[in-house]
Write a protein that holds these residues in place. Structure first.
Motif, PDB file in Angstrom:
ATOM      1  N   THR A 142     -18.027   5.768 -16.660  1.00 15.75           N
ATOM      2  CA  THR A 142     -16.835   5.009 -17.135  1.00 15.75           C
ATOM      3  C   THR A 142     -16.261   5.389 -18.449  1.00 15.75           C
ATOM      4  OG1 THR A 142     -17.587   2.815 -15.783  1.00 15.75           O
ATOM      5  CG2 THR A 142     -16.192   2.491 -17.696  1.00 15.75           C
ATOM      6  N   ASN A 143     -17.391   5.751 -19.315  1.00 16.96           N
ATOM      7  CA  ASN A 143     -16.939   5.917 -20.622  1.00 16.96           C
ATOM      8  C   ASN A 143     -16.234   7.404 -20.737  1.00 16.96           C
ATOM      9  OD1 ASN A 143     -19.858   7.090 -19.811  1.00 16.96           O
ATOM     10  ND2 ASN A 143     -19.376   8.497 -21.647  1.00 16.96           N
ATOM     11  N   GLN A 144     -16.517   8.393 -19.727  1.00 15.27           N
ATOM     12  CA  GLN A 144     -15.816   9.589 -19.453  1.00 15.27           C
ATOM     13  C   GLN A 144     -14.374   9.177 -19.073  1.00 15.27           C
ATOM     14  OE1 GLN A 144     -18.576  11.257 -16.901  1.00 15.27           O
ATOM     15  NE2 GLN A 144     -19.230  12.691 -18.658  1.00 15.27           N
ATOM     16  N   TRP A 145     -14.184   8.207 -18.337  1.00 22.36           N
ATOM     17  CA  TRP A 145     -12.557   7.884 -18.167  1.00 22.36           C
ATOM     18  C   TRP A 145     -11.921   7.531 -19.222  1.00 22.36           C
ATOM     19  CZ3 TRP A 145     -10.212   9.830 -14.303  1.00 22.36           C
ATOM     20  CH2 TRP A 145     -10.821  10.063 -13.238  1.00 22.36           C
ATOM     21  N   ILE A 146     -12.634   6.551 -19.983  1.00 20.39           N
ATOM     22  CA  ILE A 146     -12.186   5.904 -21.303  1.00 20.39           C
ATOM     23  C   ILE A 146     -11.821   7.212 -22.131  1.00 20.39           C
ATOM     24  CG2 ILE A 146     -12.346   4.838 -23.445  1.00 20.39           C
ATOM     25  CD1 ILE A 146     -14.275   2.866 -21.573  1.00 20.39           C
ATOM     26  N   ALA A 147     -12.725   8.189 -22.175  1.00 18.14           N
ATOM     27  CA  ALA A 147     -12.320   9.366 -23.123  1.00 18.14           C
ATOM     28  C   ALA A 147     -11.070  10.225 -22.514  1.00 18.14           C
ATOM     29  CB  ALA A 147     -13.560  10.332 -23.119  1.00 18.14           C
ATOM     30  N   ILE A 148     -10.944  10.288 -21.312  1.00 21.34           N
ATOM     31  CA  ILE A 148      -9.789  11.061 -20.744  1.00 21.34           C
ATOM     32  C   ILE A 148      -8.596  10.389 -21.229  1.00 21.34           C
ATOM     33  CG2 ILE A 148      -8.714  11.393 -18.620  1.00 21.34           C
ATOM     34  CD1 ILE A 148     -11.730  12.066 -17.381  1.00 21.34           C
ATOM     35  N   ALA A 149      -8.615   8.834 -20.889  1.00 22.05           N
ATOM     36  CA  ALA A 149      -7.407   8.069 -21.542  1.00 22.05           C
ATOM     37  C   ALA A 149      -7.143   8.305 -22.746  1.00 22.05           C
ATOM     38  CB  ALA A 149      -7.752   6.527 -21.214  1.00 22.05           C
ATOM     39  N   LEU A 150      -8.046   8.384 -23.675  1.00 23.70           N
ATOM     40  CA  LEU A 150      -7.788   8.519 -25.071  1.00 23.70           C
ATOM     41  C   LEU A 150      -7.323   9.830 -25.355  1.00 23.70           C
ATOM     42  CD1 LEU A 150     -10.848   6.820 -26.727  1.00 23.70           C
ATOM     43  CD2 LEU A 150      -8.661   6.122 -26.942  1.00 23.70           C
ATOM     44  N   SER A 151      -7.669  10.729 -24.545  1.00 24.13           N
ATOM     45  CA  SER A 151      -7.080  12.156 -24.734  1.00 24.13           C
ATOM     46  C   SER A 151      -5.554  12.387 -24.405  1.00 24.13           C
ATOM     47  CB  SER A 151      -7.892  13.322 -23.906  1.00 24.13           C
ATOM     48  OG  SER A 151      -9.338  13.217 -24.296  1.00 24.13           O
ATOM     49  N   ALA A 152      -5.497  11.458 -23.345  1.00 27.84           N
ATOM     50  CA  ALA A 152      -3.990  11.518 -22.957  1.00 27.84           C
ATOM     51  C   ALA A 152      -3.204  10.846 -23.837  1.00 27.84           C
ATOM     52  CB  ALA A 152      -3.967  10.674 -21.563  1.00 27.84           C
ATOM     53  N   LEU A 153      -3.664   9.885 -24.685  1.00 27.18           N
ATOM     54  CA  LEU A 153      -2.874   9.164 -25.782  1.00 27.18           C
ATOM     55  C   LEU A 153      -2.745  10.218 -26.857  1.00 27.18           C
ATOM     56  CD1 LEU A 153      -1.725   6.727 -27.294  1.00 27.18           C
ATOM     57  CD2 LEU A 153      -4.110   6.223 -27.968  1.00 27.18           C
ATOM     58  N   SER A 154      -3.637  11.120 -27.121  1.00 25.40           N
ATOM     59  CA  SER A 154      -3.601  12.087 -27.965  1.00 25.40           C
ATOM     60  C   SER A 154      -2.556  12.886 -28.013  1.00 25.40           C
ATOM     61  CB  SER A 154      -4.742  12.669 -28.435  1.00 25.40           C
ATOM     62  OG  SER A 154      -4.946  13.673 -29.271  1.00 25.40           O
ATOM     63  N   CYS A 155      -2.443  13.563 -26.676  1.00 23.39           N
ATOM     64  CA  CYS A 155      -1.592  14.392 -26.404  1.00 23.39           C
ATOM     65  C   CYS A 155       0.029  13.719 -26.390  1.00 23.39           C
ATOM     66  CB  CYS A 155      -1.483  14.773 -24.803  1.00 23.39           C
ATOM     67  SG  CYS A 155      -3.013  15.997 -24.486  1.00 23.39           S
ATOM     68  N   ALA A 156       0.052  12.582 -26.057  1.00 22.93           N
ATOM     69  CA  ALA A 156       1.313  11.878 -26.264  1.00 22.93           C
ATOM     70  C   ALA A 156       1.878  11.883 -27.644  1.00 22.93           C
ATOM     71  CB  ALA A 156       1.393  10.544 -25.717  1.00 22.93           C
ATOM     72  N   LEU A 157       0.832  11.742 -28.559  1.00 25.12           N
ATOM     73  CA  LEU A 157       1.176  11.713 -29.978  1.00 25.12           C
ATOM     74  C   LEU A 157       1.667  12.764 -30.664  1.00 25.12           C
ATOM     75  CD1 LEU A 157      -1.666   9.167 -31.374  1.00 25.12           C
ATOM     76  CD2 LEU A 157       0.773   8.679 -31.141  1.00 25.12           C
ATOM     77  N   VAL A 158       0.821  13.960 -30.020  1.00 25.84           N
ATOM     78  CA  VAL A 158       1.354  15.291 -30.541  1.00 25.84           C
ATOM     79  C   VAL A 158       2.522  15.621 -29.959  1.00 25.84           C
ATOM     80  CG1 VAL A 158       0.527  17.970 -30.293  1.00 25.84           C
ATOM     81  CG2 VAL A 158      -1.197  16.340 -30.917  1.00 25.84           C
ATOM     82  N   GLY A 159       2.848  15.385 -28.757  1.00 23.31           N
ATOM     83  CA  GLY A 159       4.081  15.834 -28.106  1.00 23.31           C
ATOM     84  C   GLY A 159       5.343  15.007 -28.662  1.00 23.31           C
ATOM     85  N   SER A 160       5.024  13.808 -29.112  1.00 23.24           N
ATOM     86  CA  SER A 160       6.033  12.960 -29.698  1.00 23.24           C
ATOM     87  C   SER A 160       6.525  13.668 -31.016  1.00 23.24           C
ATOM     88  CB  SER A 160       5.960  11.557 -29.803  1.00 23.24           C
ATOM     89  OG  SER A 160       4.730  11.648 -30.718  1.00 23.24           O
ATOM     90  N   GLY A 161       5.578  14.480 -31.708  1.00 24.59           N
ATOM     91  CA  GLY A 161       5.756  15.209 -32.899  1.00 24.59           C
ATOM     92  C   GLY A 161       6.336  16.317 -32.796  1.00 24.59           C
ATOM     93  N   GLU A 162       5.804  17.303 -31.813  1.00 23.40           N
ATOM     94  CA  GLU A 162       6.390  18.765 -31.763  1.00 23.40           C
ATOM     95  C   GLU A 162       5.850  19.071 -30.241  1.00 23.40           C
ATOM     96  OE1 GLU A 162       5.619  23.265 -33.934  1.00 23.40           O
ATOM     97  OE2 GLU A 162       4.605  21.065 -34.757  1.00 23.40           O
TER      98      GLU A 162
END
Length: 316
Positions: free
Chosen positions: A135-155
């Motif tokens: 479960t904690n690994q799926w949470i980590a994957i979701a956070l990583s997706a959020l991180s990618c979305a933040l980077v993608g929105s900037g550049e």
């Protein structure tokens, strides 16, 4: 083995990833040269060094792999050939992208890709190899997706390159898990030979339009890149894996991108945005969450972490 007795192995593991963490220095020193040309000579010299080491000190391992392949059933032989060739192609793509990103985009982009890589590898392992995730690994994957979305929105360009580097290396690691029963150094040597075969015919294309002279400065840094940032940390990592679990090595691996980030800001004077800082913090937190409960993870058989470019886990 006691903790005190394991100290040399911890020291070797730390040394390997600290060395890989400083890989932007020789790459930046070669920034005037085309990325393909750097890759060509880096692979060529690494092949020579690994062949010398293998022929002088690892003949038994070479013979063992040859015997293993000869005695395997036809389906296993085809799998060995297919994933060895695929591994060589993926490693070539990964190294070429990493060199280009470090020299022509930013060290931050290259470092971010190797923070993403373990998470992406976990997703691919789940999808392709049916590996279980907690479960904690799926949470980590979701956070990583959020991180990618933040980077993608900037550049978006930086995000795409980070994803391409991470995906190429993640697929490489997946392909090597399928070949986990074979000696990793022998496999790597074969894959680098294939890599040289892949890029050799395109050397003139890589160097087209370049006026940079192949002088002592070039070859000194290529030698440093091949011997000091590929072969040496590779063998330190192998030594560490004799007694340390793959989970421990996995934690040590994050020293590499963290050092990259520090150098990017403090030495190479790269700039960033608040949005990117937030994204980097989230991906770092996700890595910590992903690695919770390491004691419950199994030790991999004959695992090995490869460096960027050079990096990560099977070289990483």
């Amino acid at each position: 083995m006691s903790t005190i007795e394991k100290r040399p192995y911890y020291a070797a593991g730390l040394a390997a990833f600290i060395i890989w963490g400083f890989i932007p220095f020789p790459l930046k020193a070669l920034a005037a040269y085309p990325s393909g040309q750097i890759l060509y000579f880096r692979v060529a010299l690494s092949v020579v060094l690994l062949l010398l080491i293998s022929l002088l000190f690892r003949r038994k391992q070479i013979k063992a792999v040859l015997t293993q392949v000869k005695q395997s059933v036809p389906q296993e032989k085809r799998k060995f050939i297919l994933f060895t060739v695929l591994g060589g192609a993926l490693l070539t793509i990964n190294w070429l992208l990493f060199i280009y990103v470090i020299n022509h985009i930013s060290i931050q982009t290259g470092s971010f890709s190797y923070l993403l890589c373990p998470i992406i590898t976990a997703v691919l392992g789940f999808l392709l190899l049916k590996e279980e995730l907690r479960t904690n690994q799926w949470i980590a994957i979701a956070l990583s997706a959020l991180s990618c979305a933040l980077v993608g929105s900037g550049e978006i360009r930086s995000l795409l390159f980070s994803l391409m580097i991470a995906l190429s290396y993640a697929f490489y690691l997946i392909s090597q898990r399928i070949l986990k029963d074979y000696d990793k150094i022998v496999l790597l040597t074969l894959q680098l030979i294939l890599s040289f075969v892949f890029i050799g015919p395109f050397y003139s294309f890589f160097t087209e339009g370049s006026s940079a002279v192949l002088d002592s400065h070039f070859f000194l840094n290529i030698a440093l890149l091949s011997a000091g940032f590929t072969v040496l940390p590779l063998f330190l990592n192998l030594f560490a894996l004799k007694e340390l679990t793959s989970g421990t090595i996995g934690i040590l691996m994050y020293i590499n991108p963290i050092l990259n980030f520090i150098m990017a800001f403090l030495y190479f004077d790269e700039k960033t945005t608040l949005l990117k800082v937030l994204a980097y913090m989230i991906i770092f937190i996700s890595v910590i969450i992903y690695n919770i409960n390491l004691k419950g993870r199994k030790k991999s058989a004959n695992g090995m972490v490869i460096p960027p470019v050079g990096t990560t886990a099977v070289i990483k």
